[in-house]
Structure formats: structure tokens, C-alpha cells
Scaffold this motif. Structure first.
Motif, PDB file in Angstrom:
ATOM      1  N   ILE A 211       0.831  -1.156   0.016  1.00  0.00           N
ATOM      2  CA  ILE A 211      -0.210   0.044   0.065  1.00  0.00           C
ATOM      3  C   ILE A 211       0.896   1.402   0.092  1.00  0.00           C
ATOM      4  O   ILE A 211       0.608   2.152  -0.575  1.00  0.00           O
ATOM      5  CB  ILE A 211      -0.930   0.060   1.108  1.00  0.00           C
ATOM      6  CG1 ILE A 211      -1.977  -1.072   1.001  1.00  0.00           C
ATOM      7  CG2 ILE A 211      -1.576   1.243   1.480  1.00  0.00           C
ATOM      8  CD1 ILE A 211      -2.863  -1.431   2.091  1.00  0.00           C
ATOM      9  N   ILE A 212       1.976   1.211   0.659  1.00  0.00           N
ATOM     10  CA  ILE A 212       3.030   2.368   0.876  1.00  0.00           C
ATOM     11  C   ILE A 212       3.430   2.547  -0.185  1.00  0.00           C
ATOM     12  O   ILE A 212       3.763   3.757  -0.872  1.00  0.00           O
ATOM     13  CB  ILE A 212       3.937   2.135   1.996  1.00  0.00           C
ATOM     14  CG1 ILE A 212       3.098   2.550   3.380  1.00  0.00           C
ATOM     15  CG2 ILE A 212       5.000   3.003   1.900  1.00  0.00           C
ATOM     16  CD1 ILE A 212       4.025   2.106   4.600  1.00  0.00           C
ATOM     17  N   LYS A 213       3.873   1.613  -1.142  1.00  0.00           N
ATOM     18  CA  LYS A 213       4.485   1.643  -2.196  1.00  0.00           C
ATOM     19  C   LYS A 213       3.565   1.763  -3.566  1.00  0.00           C
ATOM     20  O   LYS A 213       4.197   1.999  -4.635  1.00  0.00           O
ATOM     21  CB  LYS A 213       5.347   0.227  -2.659  1.00  0.00           C
ATOM     22  CG  LYS A 213       6.404   0.172  -1.665  1.00  0.00           C
ATOM     23  CD  LYS A 213       7.079  -1.076  -1.872  1.00  0.00           C
ATOM     24  CE  LYS A 213       7.860  -1.524  -3.146  1.00  0.00           C
ATOM     25  NZ  LYS A 213       8.535  -2.624  -3.389  1.00  0.00           N
ATOM     26  N   ALA A 214       2.253   1.831  -3.250  1.00  0.00           N
ATOM     27  CA  ALA A 214       1.535   1.989  -4.613  1.00  0.00           C
ATOM     28  C   ALA A 214       1.653   3.392  -5.127  1.00  0.00           C
ATOM     29  O   ALA A 214       1.530   4.021  -4.387  1.00  0.00           O
ATOM     30  CB  ALA A 214      -0.206   1.600  -4.059  1.00  0.00           C
ATOM     31  N   ALA A 215       1.089   3.391  -6.443  1.00  0.00           N
ATOM     32  CA  ALA A 215       1.461   4.543  -7.103  1.00  0.00           C
ATOM     33  C   ALA A 215       0.376   5.546  -6.415  1.00  0.00           C
ATOM     34  O   ALA A 215       0.732   6.913  -6.537  1.00  0.00           O
ATOM     35  CB  ALA A 215       1.038   4.349  -8.700  1.00  0.00           C
ATOM     36  N   THR A 216      -0.717   5.226  -6.125  1.00  0.00           N
ATOM     37  CA  THR A 216      -1.861   6.068  -5.687  1.00  0.00           C
ATOM     38  C   THR A 216      -2.199   5.876  -4.179  1.00  0.00           C
ATOM     39  O   THR A 216      -2.607   4.562  -3.875  1.00  0.00           O
ATOM     40  CB  THR A 216      -3.172   6.005  -6.798  1.00  0.00           C
ATOM     41  OG1 THR A 216      -2.720   6.151  -7.870  1.00  0.00           O
ATOM     42  CG2 THR A 216      -4.229   7.124  -6.292  1.00  0.00           C
ATOM     43  N   TRP A 217      -2.474   6.689  -3.370  1.00  0.00           N
ATOM     44  CA  TRP A 217      -2.901   6.598  -2.043  1.00  0.00           C
ATOM     45  C   TRP A 217      -4.302   6.693  -2.040  1.00  0.00           C
ATOM     46  O   TRP A 217      -4.916   7.741  -2.253  1.00  0.00           O
ATOM     47  CB  TRP A 217      -2.339   7.820  -1.241  1.00  0.00           C
ATOM     48  CG  TRP A 217      -2.487   7.852   0.291  1.00  0.00           C
ATOM     49  CD1 TRP A 217      -3.528   8.269   0.986  1.00  0.00           C
ATOM     50  CD2 TRP A 217      -1.771   6.873   1.367  1.00  0.00           C
ATOM     51  NE1 TRP A 217      -3.621   8.079   2.324  1.00  0.00           N
ATOM     52  CE2 TRP A 217      -2.503   7.315   2.543  1.00  0.00           C
ATOM     53  CE3 TRP A 217      -0.664   5.746   1.149  1.00  0.00           C
ATOM     54  CZ2 TRP A 217      -2.208   6.711   3.601  1.00  0.00           C
ATOM     55  CZ3 TRP A 217      -0.246   5.727   2.517  1.00  0.00           C
ATOM     56  CH2 TRP A 217      -0.946   5.891   3.637  1.00  0.00           C
ATOM     57  N   HIS A 218      -4.766   5.728  -1.682  1.00  0.00           N
ATOM     58  CA  HIS A 218      -6.409   5.543  -1.556  1.00  0.00           C
ATOM     59  C   HIS A 218      -6.864   5.765   0.116  1.00  0.00           C
ATOM     60  O   HIS A 218      -6.905   4.548   0.523  1.00  0.00           O
ATOM     61  CB  HIS A 218      -7.041   4.405  -2.497  1.00  0.00           C
ATOM     62  CG  HIS A 218      -6.782   4.378  -3.571  1.00  0.00           C
ATOM     63  ND1 HIS A 218      -7.464   5.175  -4.596  1.00  0.00           N
ATOM     64  CD2 HIS A 218      -5.933   3.810  -4.653  1.00  0.00           C
ATOM     65  CE1 HIS A 218      -6.692   4.895  -5.935  1.00  0.00           C
ATOM     66  NE2 HIS A 218      -5.776   3.908  -5.698  1.00  0.00           N
ATOM     67  N   PRO A 219      -7.377   6.838   0.356  1.00  0.00           N
ATOM     68  CA  PRO A 219      -7.769   6.747   1.911  1.00  0.00           C
ATOM     69  C   PRO A 219      -8.942   5.929   2.135  1.00  0.00           C
ATOM     70  O   PRO A 219      -9.790   5.634   1.051  1.00  0.00           O
ATOM     71  CB  PRO A 219      -7.910   8.320   2.221  1.00  0.00           C
ATOM     72  CG  PRO A 219      -7.662   9.030   1.125  1.00  0.00           C
ATOM     73  CD  PRO A 219      -7.399   8.142   0.089  1.00  0.00           C
ATOM     74  N   GLY A 220      -9.202   5.416   3.350  1.00  0.00           N
ATOM     75  CA  GLY A 220     -10.479   4.770   3.817  1.00  0.00           C
ATOM     76  C   GLY A 220      -9.969   3.754   4.548  1.00  0.00           C
ATOM     77  O   GLY A 220      -8.830   3.487   5.255  1.00  0.00           O
ATOM     78  N   ILE A 221     -11.223   3.097   4.952  1.00  0.00           N
ATOM     79  CA  ILE A 221     -11.214   1.776   6.028  1.00  0.00           C
ATOM     80  C   ILE A 221     -11.031   0.378   5.115  1.00  0.00           C
ATOM     81  O   ILE A 221     -11.706   0.614   4.084  1.00  0.00           O
ATOM     82  CB  ILE A 221     -12.345   1.835   7.175  1.00  0.00           C
ATOM     83  CG1 ILE A 221     -12.105   3.004   7.909  1.00  0.00           C
ATOM     84  CG2 ILE A 221     -12.053   0.576   7.721  1.00  0.00           C
ATOM     85  CD1 ILE A 221     -13.420   3.033   8.692  1.00  0.00           C
TER      86      ILE A 221
END
Length: 297
Positions: A211-221
Motif C-alpha cells: 500500500i505504501i509503495k502503491a502509485a496512488t494513495w487511496h484513503p479509507g477503511i
């Protein structure tokens, strides 16, 4: 900030700074191994370096490290003890989390925090999604839920991952306790009417790195546990078979094994969202249990 000069081209690269709380916990210990292989500057803080119950100094301590990302893996996790220590559990799981969320808002840091299936009451009969109604049954679950609320209030761009039944080769957990008891005793009784799925700490740590390395940060639960559904009794039997023990295990009901804190009877988490959003891999509980027991051996 931590700048690294590349003399050949004269360019300057910036390494993202990650701060991990709960350095000696199950997930923190796995993150040490996994993040050590990545190109980040990482700080692991344990209880001594970041005493979460001392909420007034948390933001000052975080400020010393100036993290770009905080992975908040520390928590008060003694579920039964929390019933008699509600103030301490609340300070660590709720008020400290609020301080961390406020720090992230003030300084533009990203926050990824770990929460729990214990925010649910266990009355569902279908896998729980991120939108399922929360209604904690015990102090631990309540304090973790309040922590979630604080994050969403102060740092709504955060990622919260709820997980369940965490175990690892590190620390104290159900798997290691069962292995020890199966060598000591000829008979054990384990509850058969609490249904969910275990989570191998190595797997959720890998998901966090992805998740930290993902190209996009997708906030949420998000929800993460290993694939499959089982009871604690089923889990114990699988552990026994993998270690080749001969201990007899009897299934008992929750009512036959009263504990200070109530447990949800059903807390199987639906993992669709985290898989679809970040493409993380979710191994089966059998595969991961086998991997962990090989490491313990």
C-alpha cells in the motif's frame, strides 16, 4: 529531511521517511524485516521511545523524526485486562491515536493505522464489509473504535486496516500458546462457536508495504485477514496436525469458557475492497499457518 546527493549526475534524491510505532509487536517485527529491503529511511519506535500512555509528549516525539508516513501498529491489546484498565486502554488506543492523527494533519504526513475486528458485535452472519455497522462488545474494541473515529476526524486522508486473530513467529499469540500447551498437556478445550479468520502478521505487513509503495494513495477503511473461515477450535486442530502433536482437543462453547471481555461470535472480514483497490495478495489461512509454523520450528 534526508537528502542523498548523487555526485555523478548532480541530482538529489529524497528518501521517504517512515516511522513505525509498535516496533516490537507482531506486525512491527515483520515490518522491520520487510521495510529493511526497501528504499526508505525507517524509524522503529518501541514503548520506551514512544510511550503512548503519555499523550502530551507524543507530537513532540514524532516531530523529532519528521516522518512522511506513520505506520501506527502499536496498541494496547490485552483484551481481558482492558476491562479492568479502561483508562490505560483508552489512553493508548484512542487518545494517543488522536495525537498521531493531529500530528499528521498539522505536518502533512500520511497515516496508516491498524484496527480490529473487535469494533463489531459479532451478530452478523455474512462477511463484514468496511461499511458494516460497528458496535464494540468490550473496552478494547471500544477504545480501538474511538481511535478510528479520531483518525477520521483529524486525518481523513488516512488508511485504516482492520484485521483479526493476529499471530506470528514473534511475540505472544494463539499459535505459540497452543504449541506450548500441546507439548505440556494431553488434553485441551477450545471454543468452537467464535468464527472468523486468523491473520499471519507477515502477510498484513506485506500488504502494508504494498500500500505504501502503491502509485496512488487511496484513503479509507480496509479489511485484511487471511482467506477462509474457521473457529478457534478448527485453528487449534490445524496447529496440532501441523506440529504432529497427539494432544486431544475438545470443542467447547463460549459460555463454557467465560472471559472478562466478551468476544464477537462472528467477525469474518470481507477482503474485497483491499484486493480491488491495492491488488494485495491474501493467502489462505492454511498456507500462512504452515509457513509460520515452519519459521517457529
Amino acid at each position: 529531511m534526508s537528502l542523498h546527493h548523487n555526485n555523478e549526475s548532480g541530482t538529489t534524491s529524497y528518501k521517504q521517511r517512515i516511522l513505525v510505532t509498535g516496533a516490537n509487536g507482531q506486525v512491527g517485527s515483520e515490518l522491520k524485516e520487510l521495510l529493511g529491503k526497501e528504499d526508505f529511511e525507517v524509524f522503529f519506535l518501541d514503548r520506551k521511545q514512544l510511550p503512548l500512555e503519555q499523550t502530551l509528549i507524543i507530537q513532540d516525539i514524532l516531530g523529532m523524526y519528521e516522518p512522511d508516513i506513520i505506520i501506527h501498529a502499536a496498541a494496547y491489546t490485552a483484551v481481558d485486562k482492558a476491562e479492568s484498565e479502561p483508562e490505560l486502554a483508552d489512553a493508548v488506543n484512542h487518545l494517543a491515536t488522536e495525537e498521531i492523527a493531529q500530528y499528521c494533519r498539522l505536518h502533512g504526513a500520511k497515516l496508516l493505522a491498524i484496527s480490529t475486528d473487535y469494533v463489531f458485535d459479532g451478530h452478523s452472519s455474512e462477511p463484514l464489509t468496511e461499511d458494516s455497522a460497528t458496535a464494540p462488545l468490550n473496552i478494547y474494541g471500544l477504545t480501538k473504535w474511538k481511535g478510528e473515529q479520531a483518525i477520521q476526524k483529524w486525518a481523513p486522508e488516512s488508511v485504516i486496516i482492520r484485521t483479526s486473530w493476529v499471530y506470528a513467529a514473534y511475540g505472544n499469540n494463539f499459535v505459540k500458546t497452543m504449541i506450548r500447551l500441546m507439548h505440556e498437556r494431553e488434553e485441551l478445550s477450545v471454543v468452537h462457536d467464535q468464527i472468523g479468520s486468523p491473520t499471519y502478521a507477515r502477510d498484513i505487513a506485506q500488504a502494508i508495504v504494498d500500500i505504501i509503495k502503491a502509485a496512488t494513495w487511496h484513503p479509507g477503511i480496509y479489511h485484511y485477514s487471511n482467506e477462509g473461515q474457521l473457529s478457534w477450535y478448527d485453528f487449534a486442530v490445524a496447529i496440532r496436525d501441523l506440529i504432529g502433536a497427539t494432544c486431544h482437543i475438545s470443542p467447547i462453547s463460549t459460555s463454557q469458557y467465560p472471559t472478562p471481555a466478551k468476544r464477537p461470535a462472528y467477525s469474518l472480514l470481507d477482503k474485497t475492497k483491499i484486493k480491488d483497490t491495492f491488488g494485495v495478495k491474501v493467502p489462505s489461512w492454511q498456507e500462512s499457518l504452515s509457513t509460520c509454523i515452519d519459521r517457529i520450528k
